[in-house]
Scaffold this motif. Structure first.
Motif, short mmCIF file in Angstrom:
data_model
loop_
_atom_site.label_atom_id
_atom_site.label_comp_id
_atom_site.label_asym_id
_atom_site.label_seq_id
_atom_site.Cartn_x
_atom_site.Cartn_y
_atom_site.Cartn_z
N THR A 213 0.85 -1.19 0.00
CA THR A 213 0.00 0.00 0.00
C THR A 213 0.89 1.24 0.00
N ARG A 214 0.33 2.33 -0.49
CA ARG A 214 1.08 3.58 -0.58
C ARG A 214 1.54 4.02 0.82
N GLN A 215 0.65 3.88 1.78
CA GLN A 215 1.00 4.31 3.14
C GLN A 215 2.17 3.50 3.69
N ALA A 216 2.13 2.19 3.45
CA ALA A 216 3.22 1.35 3.95
C ALA A 216 4.53 1.73 3.27
N VAL A 217 4.44 2.08 1.98
CA VAL A 217 5.64 2.47 1.24
C VAL A 217 6.22 3.76 1.81
N VAL A 218 5.34 4.76 2.04
CA VAL A 218 5.83 6.04 2.57
C VAL A 218 6.43 5.84 3.96
N ARG A 219 5.77 5.02 4.77
CA ARG A 219 6.27 4.76 6.13
C ARG A 219 7.66 4.11 6.07
N ALA A 220 7.82 3.15 5.19
CA ALA A 220 9.12 2.47 5.06
C ALA A 220 10.18 3.44 4.54
N LEU A 221 9.78 4.35 3.63
CA LEU A 221 10.73 5.34 3.12
C LEU A 221 11.19 6.26 4.24
N VAL A 222 10.23 6.70 5.07
CA VAL A 222 10.57 7.59 6.18
C VAL A 222 11.57 6.88 7.10
N GLU A 223 11.35 5.59 7.35
CA GLU A 223 12.28 4.85 8.21
C GLU A 223 13.67 4.77 7.61
N ARG A 224 13.72 4.52 6.30
CA ARG A 224 15.03 4.35 5.65
C ARG A 224 15.80 5.66 5.56
N CYS A 225 15.07 6.75 5.39
CA CYS A 225 15.73 8.01 5.02
C CYS A 225 15.91 8.99 6.19
N GLU B 53 -0.66 8.17 10.76
CA GLU B 53 -0.66 8.18 9.29
C GLU B 53 -0.46 9.59 8.75
N ALA B 54 -1.12 10.57 9.38
CA ALA B 54 -0.99 11.96 8.91
C ALA B 54 0.45 12.44 9.04
N GLU C 269 2.57 10.94 6.29
CA GLU C 269 2.33 11.65 5.04
C GLU C 269 3.10 12.96 5.01
N GLU C 270 3.01 13.70 6.12
CA GLU C 270 3.66 15.01 6.17
C GLU C 270 5.18 14.84 6.08
N PHE C 271 5.68 13.83 6.78
CA PHE C 271 7.13 13.61 6.74
C PHE C 271 7.56 13.17 5.34
N GLY C 272 6.72 12.35 4.71
CA GLY C 272 7.00 11.94 3.33
C GLY C 272 7.12 13.15 2.41
N ASP C 273 6.20 14.12 2.59
CA ASP C 273 6.25 15.34 1.79
C ASP C 273 7.54 16.11 2.03
N ARG C 274 7.98 16.14 3.30
CA ARG C 274 9.22 16.86 3.62
C ARG C 274 10.42 16.18 2.94
N LEU C 275 10.42 14.86 2.93
CA LEU C 275 11.51 14.13 2.25
C LEU C 275 11.51 14.44 0.76
N GLU C 276 10.30 14.46 0.18
CA GLU C 276 10.16 14.75 -1.25
C GLU C 276 10.78 16.10 -1.59
N GLN C 277 10.55 17.07 -0.71
CA GLN C 277 11.03 18.43 -0.99
C GLN C 277 12.56 18.52 -0.97
N LEU C 278 13.22 17.51 -0.40
CA LEU C 278 14.69 17.53 -0.39
C LEU C 278 15.26 17.31 -1.79
N ASP C 279 14.46 16.77 -2.67
CA ASP C 279 14.88 16.56 -4.06
C ASP C 279 13.73 17.00 -4.96
N PRO C 280 13.61 18.33 -5.15
CA PRO C 280 12.40 18.86 -5.80
C PRO C 280 12.20 18.37 -7.22
N ALA C 281 13.28 17.96 -7.91
CA ALA C 281 13.09 17.49 -9.29
C ALA C 281 12.64 16.03 -9.33
N ALA C 282 12.48 15.41 -8.16
CA ALA C 282 12.04 14.01 -8.13
C ALA C 282 10.63 13.87 -8.66
#
Ligand SMILES: [Zn+2]
Length: 238
Positions: free
Chosen positions: A125-137, A149-150, A153-166
């Motif tokens: 699931t998307r949520q499980a993926v984002v959670r695992a990404l947050v753990e790894r990164c 969960e919220a 999601e918010e932390f996932g967004d913050r990680l995304e912003q570290l590489d804006p061209a992603a």
């Protein structure tokens, strides 16, 4: 009609298609990016690399489509790929940032393609993926398993912003209902669709001429576009 193609460009398209066909999504991007040396692991750098391959093979202008999320109308818009590659922000070279979080600080880095591969194979699931990404990164005080969960999601967004061209997106407005939405572009997927179509079209032409005249692939690729089209017409008329 696409612009006339030089034999070298057509050959490059066939070579890239051959190298990438049948591979899963990330390996396919790796195969396309390998032309320039080892494929970068950063998602933004990969997008920029794929975009430059696309511009090299098919020209700077890229026609894209998105469906209005309100009324369903299909919108076609044109993007200047060369300008887009220029404008995409390069990720901070350090790739690591200190984020304020929950009254403390957390060391975080942007997810790479290797992170995506690692989590995608273990979570569905998307949520499980984002959670695992947050753990790894992240390092330090974030215990992803204990986050709501919220918060994930918010932390996932913050990680995304570290590489804006992603993530590459465009603000699109529907001319019918005036609804606006952010259309995201999966550069690897879109490039692959275009590349496969171009390769298959060339193969069909080679096949038709080779059957009719016994010419080799190389000989057919060396024909000028005008000559090739003329012979194809003759074969069709026969
Ligand atoms: Zn609409």
């Amino acid at each position: 009609m696409s612009p006339a193609m030089s034999p070298n460009r057509e050959k490059t398209i066939l070579d890239l298609w051959e190298r990438a066909a049948g591979l899963d999504r990330w390996k396919r991007d790796d195969a396309l990016l390998a032309e320039e040396g080892a494929a970068p692991r950063g998602l933004g750098a990969r997008n920029i690399g794929l975009l430059s391959i696309r511009t090299f093979l098919f020209g700077r202008f890229w026609k894209l489509r998105s469906n209005c999320s309100n009324c369903g109308t299909e919108i076609e818009f044109e993007v200047n790929g060369a300008a887009l590659a220029q404008d995409l922000p390069r990720a901070a070279t350090a790739g690591v940032a200190v984020l304020d979080w929950g009254g403390g600080t957390v060391v975080a880095r942007a997810p790479t393609v290797d992170d995506l591969i690692a989590v995608a194979t273990r979570h569905d699931t998307r949520q499980a993926v984002v959670r695992a990404l947050v753990e790894r990164c992240t390092e330090g005080t974030v215990e992803a398993l204990e986050l709501t969960e919220a918060a994930v999601e918010e932390f996932g967004d913050r990680l995304e912003q570290l590489d804006p061209a992603a993530i590459v997106g465009f603000d699109v407005v529907c001319p019918v209902c005036n609804h606006g939405w952010p259309a995201t572009l999966d550069i690897g997927d879109a490039l692959w669709i275009e590349l496969r179509y171009a390769a298959e079209r060339t193969l069909v032409e080679i096949d038709a001429l080779a059957r009719a005249y016994g010419w080799s692939e190389d000989e057919i690729l060396r024909l000028s576009p005008v000559r090739r089209a003329a012979y194809l017409q003759l074969v069709e008329a026969a």
